[in-house]
Design a protein around this motif. Structure first.
Motif, PDB file in Angstrom:
ATOM      1  N   MET A   1       0.817  -1.191   0.000  1.00  0.00           N
ATOM      2  CA  MET A   1       0.000   0.000   0.000  1.00  0.00           C
ATOM      3  C   MET A   1       0.864   1.260   0.000  1.00  0.00           C
ATOM      4  O   MET A   1       0.580   2.205  -0.694  1.00  0.00           O
ATOM      5  CB  MET A   1      -0.943  -0.012   1.212  1.00  0.00           C
ATOM      6  CG  MET A   1      -1.869   1.189   1.271  1.00  0.00           C
ATOM      7  SD  MET A   1      -2.962   1.420  -0.135  1.00  0.00           S
ATOM      8  CE  MET A   1      -4.097   0.100   0.080  1.00  0.00           C
ATOM      9  N   LEU A   2       1.933   1.255   0.780  1.00  0.00           N
ATOM     10  CA  LEU A   2       2.803   2.425   0.847  1.00  0.00           C
ATOM     11  C   LEU A   2       3.331   2.797  -0.531  1.00  0.00           C
ATOM     12  O   LEU A   2       3.356   3.974  -0.901  1.00  0.00           O
ATOM     13  CB  LEU A   2       3.978   2.174   1.800  1.00  0.00           C
ATOM     14  CG  LEU A   2       5.047   3.270   1.815  1.00  0.00           C
ATOM     15  CD1 LEU A   2       4.517   4.514   2.500  1.00  0.00           C
ATOM     16  CD2 LEU A   2       6.297   2.790   2.477  1.00  0.00           C
ATOM     17  N   GLY A  32      12.685   3.593  -5.219  1.00  0.00           N
ATOM     18  CA  GLY A  32      12.126   2.606  -6.144  1.00  0.00           C
ATOM     19  C   GLY A  32      11.639   1.362  -5.423  1.00  0.00           C
ATOM     20  O   GLY A  32      10.567   0.830  -5.726  1.00  0.00           O
ATOM     21  N   MET A  33      12.419   0.897  -4.457  1.00  0.00           N
ATOM     22  CA  MET A  33      12.017  -0.295  -3.700  1.00  0.00           C
ATOM     23  C   MET A  33      10.804  -0.005  -2.813  1.00  0.00           C
ATOM     24  O   MET A  33       9.937  -0.866  -2.660  1.00  0.00           O
ATOM     25  CB  MET A  33      13.185  -0.812  -2.869  1.00  0.00           C
ATOM     26  CG  MET A  33      14.252  -1.479  -3.712  1.00  0.00           C
ATOM     27  SD  MET A  33      15.549  -2.267  -2.744  1.00  0.00           S
ATOM     28  CE  MET A  33      16.701  -0.915  -2.574  1.00  0.00           C
ATOM     29  N   TYR A  34      10.724   1.198  -2.249  1.00  0.00           N
ATOM     30  CA  TYR A  34       9.535   1.565  -1.462  1.00  0.00           C
ATOM     31  C   TYR A  34       8.309   1.563  -2.369  1.00  0.00           C
ATOM     32  O   TYR A  34       7.242   1.086  -1.985  1.00  0.00           O
ATOM     33  CB  TYR A  34       9.673   2.951  -0.830  1.00  0.00           C
ATOM     34  CG  TYR A  34      10.794   3.125   0.160  1.00  0.00           C
ATOM     35  CD1 TYR A  34      11.341   2.062   0.873  1.00  0.00           C
ATOM     36  CD2 TYR A  34      11.320   4.388   0.403  1.00  0.00           C
ATOM     37  CE1 TYR A  34      12.372   2.245   1.785  1.00  0.00           C
ATOM     38  CE2 TYR A  34      12.342   4.588   1.317  1.00  0.00           C
ATOM     39  CZ  TYR A  34      12.862   3.519   2.001  1.00  0.00           C
ATOM     40  OH  TYR A  34      13.880   3.717   2.904  1.00  0.00           O
ATOM     41  N   ARG A  39      10.680  -3.106  -0.276  1.00  0.00           N
ATOM     42  CA  ARG A  39      11.323  -2.699   0.981  1.00  0.00           C
ATOM     43  C   ARG A  39      10.386  -1.751   1.701  1.00  0.00           C
ATOM     44  O   ARG A  39       9.602  -1.042   1.078  1.00  0.00           O
ATOM     45  CB  ARG A  39      12.641  -1.952   0.725  1.00  0.00           C
ATOM     46  CG  ARG A  39      13.772  -2.742   0.164  1.00  0.00           C
ATOM     47  CD  ARG A  39      14.509  -3.628   1.151  1.00  0.00           C
ATOM     48  NE  ARG A  39      15.013  -2.994   2.352  1.00  0.00           N
ATOM     49  CZ  ARG A  39      16.251  -2.606   2.558  1.00  0.00           C
ATOM     50  NH1 ARG A  39      17.152  -2.752   1.601  1.00  0.00           N
ATOM     51  NH2 ARG A  39      16.613  -2.081   3.702  1.00  0.00           N
ATOM     52  N   LYS A  40      10.482  -1.740   3.014  1.00  0.00           N
ATOM     53  CA  LYS A  40       9.700  -0.821   3.841  1.00  0.00           C
ATOM     54  C   LYS A  40      10.650   0.196   4.466  1.00  0.00           C
ATOM     55  O   LYS A  40      11.745  -0.162   4.893  1.00  0.00           O
ATOM     56  CB  LYS A  40       8.968  -1.574   4.956  1.00  0.00           C
ATOM     57  CG  LYS A  40       8.020  -2.649   4.458  1.00  0.00           C
ATOM     58  CD  LYS A  40       6.889  -2.053   3.693  1.00  0.00           C
ATOM     59  CE  LYS A  40       5.946  -3.139   3.192  1.00  0.00           C
ATOM     60  NZ  LYS A  40       5.245  -2.765   2.000  1.00  0.00           N
ATOM     61  N   PRO A  41      10.234   1.461   4.524  1.00  0.00           N
ATOM     62  CA  PRO A  41      11.112   2.470   5.120  1.00  0.00           C
ATOM     63  C   PRO A  41      11.180   2.321   6.636  1.00  0.00           C
ATOM     64  O   PRO A  41      10.265   1.784   7.258  1.00  0.00           O
ATOM     65  CB  PRO A  41      10.444   3.792   4.736  1.00  0.00           C
ATOM     66  CG  PRO A  41       9.007   3.449   4.567  1.00  0.00           C
ATOM     67  CD  PRO A  41       8.987   2.035   4.041  1.00  0.00           C
ATOM     68  N   SER A  42      12.281   2.808   7.197  1.00  0.00           N
ATOM     69  CA  SER A  42      12.396   2.841   8.651  1.00  0.00           C
ATOM     70  C   SER A  42      11.374   3.845   9.191  1.00  0.00           C
ATOM     71  O   SER A  42      10.807   4.650   8.440  1.00  0.00           O
ATOM     72  CB  SER A  42      13.799   3.279   9.063  1.00  0.00           C
ATOM     73  OG  SER A  42      14.010   4.643   8.704  1.00  0.00           O
ATOM     74  N   LEU A  60      -0.188   6.992   4.605  1.00  0.00           N
ATOM     75  CA  LEU A  60       0.879   6.319   3.865  1.00  0.00           C
ATOM     76  C   LEU A  60       0.818   4.807   4.027  1.00  0.00           C
ATOM     77  O   LEU A  60       1.093   4.060   3.082  1.00  0.00           O
ATOM     78  CB  LEU A  60       2.249   6.826   4.322  1.00  0.00           C
ATOM     79  CG  LEU A  60       2.607   8.253   3.930  1.00  0.00           C
ATOM     80  CD1 LEU A  60       3.901   8.679   4.610  1.00  0.00           C
ATOM     81  CD2 LEU A  60       2.723   8.392   2.421  1.00  0.00           C
ATOM     82  N   LEU A  61       0.451   4.349   5.211  1.00  0.00           N
ATOM     83  CA  LEU A  61       0.428   2.914   5.495  1.00  0.00           C
ATOM     84  C   LEU A  61      -0.886   2.246   5.096  1.00  0.00           C
ATOM     85  O   LEU A  61      -1.049   1.042   5.258  1.00  0.00           O
ATOM     86  CB  LEU A  61       0.695   2.674   6.980  1.00  0.00           C
ATOM     87  CG  LEU A  61       2.084   3.114   7.457  1.00  0.00           C
ATOM     88  CD1 LEU A  61       2.181   3.004   8.971  1.00  0.00           C
ATOM     89  CD2 LEU A  61       3.169   2.289   6.774  1.00  0.00           C
ATOM     90  N   GLY A  62      -1.837   3.033   4.572  1.00  0.00           N
ATOM     91  CA  GLY A  62      -3.087   2.469   4.100  1.00  0.00           C
ATOM     92  C   GLY A  62      -4.112   2.206   5.182  1.00  0.00           C
ATOM     93  O   GLY A  62      -5.086   1.492   4.953  1.00  0.00           O
TER      94      GLY A  62
END
Length: 73
Positions: A1-2, A32-34, A39-42, A60-62
């Motif tokens: 979702m992010l 790009g990975m986000y 990948r998930k951000p810190s 952002l997290l849905g």
């Protein structure tokens, strides 16, 4: 979702992955990975994204579709 939310916001603000990466202090490839949800951000990076786009982390997290602008101190 992010990933979907991030890509949409970046498109709305008309900035590149490279520009956003510089703003929040990560590499272009991380953006790009986000965006592909590989990948998930810190927590710290998530907050920087939230603050830059002036949206809640819940958006952002849905967890909500309401953008709910956050106030800056």
């Amino acid at each position: 979702m992010l990933g979907k939310k991030l890509k949409g916001l970046r498109s709305e603000y008309k900035i590149t992955q490279e520009e956003l990466a510089k703003i929040i202090g990560v590499t272009t490839s991380m953006i790009g990975m986000y965006e592909t949800d590989s990948r998930k951000p810190s927590y710290e990076v998530l907050l920087k994204i939230s603050e830059y786009f002036n949206v809640s982390t819940d958006y952002l997290l849905g967890k909500t579709d309401k953008r709910t602008n956050i106030s800056k101190p």
